[in-house]
Design a protein around this motif. Structure first.
Motif, PDB file in Angstrom:
ATOM      1  N   HIS A 191      -2.358  -0.803  -7.794  1.00 56.15           N
ATOM      2  CA  HIS A 191      -3.125   0.338  -8.835  1.00 56.15           C
ATOM      3  C   HIS A 191      -2.375   1.601  -8.921  1.00 56.15           C
ATOM      4  N   TYR A 248      -1.151  -3.993  -3.045  1.00 55.93           N
ATOM      5  CA  TYR A 248      -2.158  -2.732  -3.075  1.00 55.93           C
ATOM      6  C   TYR A 248      -1.308  -1.608  -3.442  1.00 55.93           C
ATOM      7  N   THR A 251      -7.657   7.979  -8.486  1.00 54.46           N
ATOM      8  CA  THR A 251      -7.365   6.788  -8.457  1.00 54.46           C
ATOM      9  C   THR A 251      -8.187   6.240  -7.257  1.00 54.46           C
ATOM     10  N   ASP A 252      -8.692   4.865  -7.396  1.00 52.46           N
ATOM     11  CA  ASP A 252      -9.247   4.079  -6.203  1.00 52.46           C
ATOM     12  C   ASP A 252      -8.704   4.392  -5.031  1.00 52.46           C
ATOM     13  N   HIS A 279     -13.898   0.502  -0.520  1.00 55.67           N
ATOM     14  CA  HIS A 279     -13.271   1.168  -1.816  1.00 55.67           C
ATOM     15  C   HIS A 279     -13.949   2.584  -2.179  1.00 55.67           C
ATOM     16  N   HIS A 311       0.572  -1.223   0.237  1.00 55.49           N
ATOM     17  CA  HIS A 311      -0.167  -0.008  -0.185  1.00 55.49           C
ATOM     18  C   HIS A 311       0.857   1.077   0.077  1.00 55.49           C
ATOM     19  N   LYS A 330       2.121   4.793  -1.000  1.00 50.84           N
ATOM     20  CA  LYS A 330       1.583   5.638  -1.926  1.00 50.84           C
ATOM     21  C   LYS A 330       2.380   6.729  -2.708  1.00 50.84           C
ATOM     22  N   GLY A 331       2.064   7.581  -3.388  1.00 47.92           N
ATOM     23  CA  GLY A 331       2.736   8.975  -3.771  1.00 47.92           C
ATOM     24  C   GLY A 331       1.694   9.878  -3.830  1.00 47.92           C
ATOM     25  N   LYS A 378      -5.300   2.147 -12.716  1.00 48.55           N
ATOM     26  CA  LYS A 378      -5.535   2.571 -11.340  1.00 48.55           C
ATOM     27  C   LYS A 378      -6.790   2.292 -10.542  1.00 48.55           C
ATOM     28  N   ARG A 379      -7.797   1.479 -11.236  1.00 46.08           N
ATOM     29  CA  ARG A 379      -9.078   1.326 -10.732  1.00 46.08           C
ATOM     30  C   ARG A 379      -9.436  -0.241 -10.830  1.00 46.08           C
ATOM     31  N   PRO A 380      -8.542  -1.124 -10.307  1.00 38.78           N
ATOM     32  CA  PRO A 380      -8.744  -2.577 -10.524  1.00 38.78           C
ATOM     33  C   PRO A 380     -10.080  -3.123 -10.036  1.00 38.78           C
ATOM     34  N   TYR A 381     -10.913  -2.445  -9.225  1.00 44.95           N
ATOM     35  CA  TYR A 381     -11.914  -3.143  -8.782  1.00 44.95           C
ATOM     36  C   TYR A 381     -13.474  -2.156  -9.214  1.00 44.95           C
ATOM     37  N   GLY A 382     -13.148  -1.494 -10.299  1.00 43.94           N
ATOM     38  CA  GLY A 382     -14.148  -0.582 -10.754  1.00 43.94           C
ATOM     39  C   GLY A 382     -15.478  -1.154 -11.264  1.00 43.94           C
TER      40      GLY A 382
END
Lengths: 247, 500
Positions: free
Chosen positions: A174, A145, B272-273, B252, A121, A123-124, A237-241
């Motif tokens: 993502h 993640y 971004t999600d 999410h 997880h 981040k940036g 960047k939206r793997p579960y959209g």
């Protein structure tokens, strides 16, 4: 001003209080000897000073840290740089699990290997690009993640048959980018991850961080760069959209 | 594309005599349930788009609109209810996980409604709160095992405490799940009433830093917006392990909601999600939880109480005991009716246990183990009114969180569509056209009114029992009697039956 603290027999609460007080009193550098598992060294501290840690610091070193430079002469334990915002960590040894968890900025250089769930997880944000460089290998769930930043595994000194990274690498990724100096099989990476070739721009980024690594640990830069790298990026960047249906 | 089998949920009725085609309903509805027919020069409605949020009904200047349940044509079947049928249709169509918002809406028993309060008659006098002093003050945090007092002064240093003028706080709802104007309303009301609001896991917007001393900042698995400043600006820190609406799963926030302001507040890139995984990646045991608790205490130099929030689940008492032993200053338990901005339907409606049982079980367990003083208990998950608050405190809670009730005060109509981002009341949305409908000044006033009214009702109920300080009601289960409960339920709640 350099100050020496002997951590022998000190509970983490006392040690960290002394570190904070010493920094407040104007020390630019603190050398802490006989560190033996004390947790939270550097946690939640804002500043630009340096801590030299001789021994093995405990879990959550540099958690929420904002700017310090930590140099560890020894191995690190778990959760180093947890939710770290800024600063630099150099570890002359191996490090444990969940290093760089939710890290938002700063750099971590580990001479040897790291454990499971490292860089998870990460981040940036805006101009903050967290960087993790590991000289050896990483365990399972590396960069799980991952949402931003740069993680580099160099795979130096791998034994025959040893893999540079474990399984489930980049699961749920993502954002951000992973560079591996070596090979990775499709089955080792999460289904959200794409394995691609490095390009000229990538090599520039890699070289910049490997140069630091080579300098900190006295390793030959050219020799490290001589072996090819691969690049791991998320498909999107939206793997579960598209997972849900409105009820 | 196959035929959509699902019939609309609601039927919009337009009184043609009253409607003068002013088109306000069109402008008010983000779901596009009202449209303009330019050929006929009149407004018409699309039932399938209606979520029954009542926005158009209330905004219509001639009261021409009403929304009704769509008349189902299914043949009666006790097993295959219209809802059950509709859900199959939707999933056969899409292959998706059914997503919903707000809390569990199934007809499970509400145990608050199976508990009755006591009142004084003859043998001890009741108290009139209009004329006599009443104390609702509450302190949340770890209390020492013994108090050493010398010359009227406490000798040892007290662990950090939160001071509440009313035992009601606003529950964690993130910026992302709800709008900035909703956050502003909650923060200002908390400050005015001497209580606290909770950021949820989406960070603290820069405009709200001034409310820090009335803010509980949350730290969840995604660590959104968590840095040194964030931890230090709040009055307390809450580690979110779980929430009642969706125990065992994460969250999410869809990328389309992550605009500029949310991006800044969560400190993640726009679009971004925002994935908040179910577990904290560094917590796999009570010992690991202790590590996180103390990392937060170290980062704030032991000046802030650290809360740990969990969902009410089967082994809640044992888990709460572990949380207290891990060093938490308060255990927060969220019952299975607790609200959410988005949850899978199956989880929301089928996972967890009622807060009433969870609270009684935790309070009993901590007392039995002799560690009840080491942490406060805060509960949430459908506190609907002041009587629920009083019952919760008599069962053993130190304070309660309200989420859904607070949103109702801001205009929510519980249409359960929070996750769509099209909240016509400006609460669960980031669309600037919609968020401006919620005026934070008015929102603050409505929330303040609600807490004032509840506080007075609590005083009345306490006075009736002959109790003049909330402290004397806390865990005082003799003030409760059960009605319509079996022996086992009475036993878990630790109360007698009405008439006993």
């Amino acid at each position: 001003m350099t100050v020496l603290i002997d951590a022998k027999g000190l509970h983490f609460e006392e040690l960290n209080q002394r570190i904070r007080k010493t920094l407040q009193s104007g020390a630019e550098k603190i050398i802490i000897d006989n560190v033996n598992g004390q947790r939270y060294i550097g946690a939640g501290i804002k500043g630009t000073q340096t801590l030299i840690i001789n021994g093995i610091p405990g879990n959550d070193m540099a958690a929420y840290m904002d700017g310090l430079e930590l140099v560890v002469y020894g191995n690190g334990q778990d959760a180093i740089g947890n939710t770290m915002n800024k600063g630099k960590i150099i570890i002359h040894g191996n490090a444990g699990d969940t290093l760089g968890y939710a890290m938002r900025g700063g750099q971590i250089y580990v001479k040897g290997n790291v454990g499971y769930r490292v860089g998870i997880h990460m981040k940036g944000y805006q101009d903050q690009i967290p960087v993790v460089v590991v000289g050896g290998k990483a365990g399972d769930f590396f960069a799980e993640y991952m949402a931003g930043g740069i993680q580099i595994l160099l795979g130096l000194n791998l034994k025959a048959g040893e893999r540079i990274v474990g399984d489930f690498c980049g699961t749920g990724m993502h954002g951000g980018v992973i560079y591996l100096r070596g090979r990775v099989e499709e089955h080792q990476v999460g289904r959200e991850v794409k394995i691609v070739d490095v390009e000229a721009g990538d090599l520039e980024i890699i070289a910049k961080h490997v140069k630091n690594y080579a300098q900190y640990f006295n390793i030959d830069f050219q020799q490290v760069m001589a072996k090819p790298f691969v690049k791991l990026i998320p498909y999107n960047k939206r793997p579960y959209g598209n997972l849900y249906t409105s009820y | 594309m196959s035929l959509d089998f699902a019939t609309p949920m609601f039927l919009i009725e337009r009184n043609k005599e009253r409607c003068f085609n002013c088109q306000i309903c069109i402008r008010q509805c983000a779901n596009e349930a009202h449209k303009w027919d330019s050929k006929k020069g009149q407004v018409y409605s699309i039932d399938a788009n209606c979520v029954n949020c009542h926005r158009c009904v209330l905004m219509c200047p001639t009261r021409a609109l009403s929304v009704k349940k769509f008349p189902w044509e299914f043949r009666y079947n006790a097993n295959w209810t219209p809802e059950a049928i509709r859900q199959v249709y939707l999933q056969a169509e899409s292959g998706g996980v059914l997503l919903t918002g707000m809390g569990n809406d199934r007809p499970y028993p509400v145990y608050w409604d199976h508990m009755l309060l006591n009142a004084s008659q003859v043998t001890n006098p009741s108290i009139d709160p209009l004329r006599e002093p009443m104390e609702l003050k509450t302190y949340l945090g770890r209390k020492p095992d013994v108090l050493k007092i010398k010359k009227g002064k406490i000798l040892e240093e007290m662990p950090p405490q939160l001071e509440l003028d009313v035992p009601i706080m606003f529950a964690a709802m993130s910026f992302g799940a709800i709008s900035l104007n909703a956050h502003k309303s909650l923060a200002a009301a908390a400050k005015k009433m001497g209580t606290y609001w909770n950021t949820g896991e989406g960070g603290l917007h820069a405009d709200l830093v001034e409310y820090g001393s009335n803010t509980i900042v949350q730290v969840a698995s995604g660590r959104f917006g968590v840095n040194r400043e964030y931890l230090n600006v709040g009055a307390a820190i809450e580690i979110k392990i779980g929430q009642g609406a969706k125990p065992g799963i994460g969250g999410h926030l869809p990328g389309e909601k992550v605009g500029e302001e949310i991006s800044k507040t969560r400190m993640i890139p726009q679009g971004t999600d925002a994935l908040s995984p179910a577990p904290h990646h560094d917590i796999y045991s009570i010992e690991d939880l202790r590590q996180l608790i103390f990392s937060l205490k170290e980062a704030t130099e032991y000046t802030k109480p650290v809360f740990v929030k969990i969902a009410a689940v089967h082994n809640v008492a044992a888990i709460a005991s572990g949380i207290v032993r891990a060093g938490a200053d308060a255990v927060v338990i969220d019952g299975f009716r607790g609200g959410t901005g988005a949850a899978p339907l199956r989880t929301r409606d089928s996972v967890g246990i009622p807060i009433e049982f969870a609270l009684a079980a935790v309070d009993t367990r901590l007392r039995e183990e002799g560690i009840r003083n080491k942490a406060s208990i805060v509960i949430g998950g459908t506190i609907r009114n002041s009587a629920d608050v009083v019952k919760a405190i008599a069962l053993g809670a130190d304070a309660v969180y309200i989420g859904t009730a607070a949103l109702l005060a801001l205009g929510c109509h519980i249409c359960q569509k929070c996750y769509t981002g099209k909240c016509n009341w400006g609460i669960a949305t980031q669309n600037p056209q919609l968020t401006k409908r919620l005026n934070p000044e008015i929102g603050q006033e409505r929330l303040t009114n609600l807490l004032k009214a509840w506080a007075h009702e609590i005083e009345e109920l306490m006075g009736g029992m002959g109790i003049n300080a909330l402290e004397s009601l806390r865990g005082n289960r003799l003030m409760l009697r059960g009605i319509g409960l079996n022996d086992r339920e009475l036993n878990i709640l630790g109360i007698k039956a009405a008439g006993e």
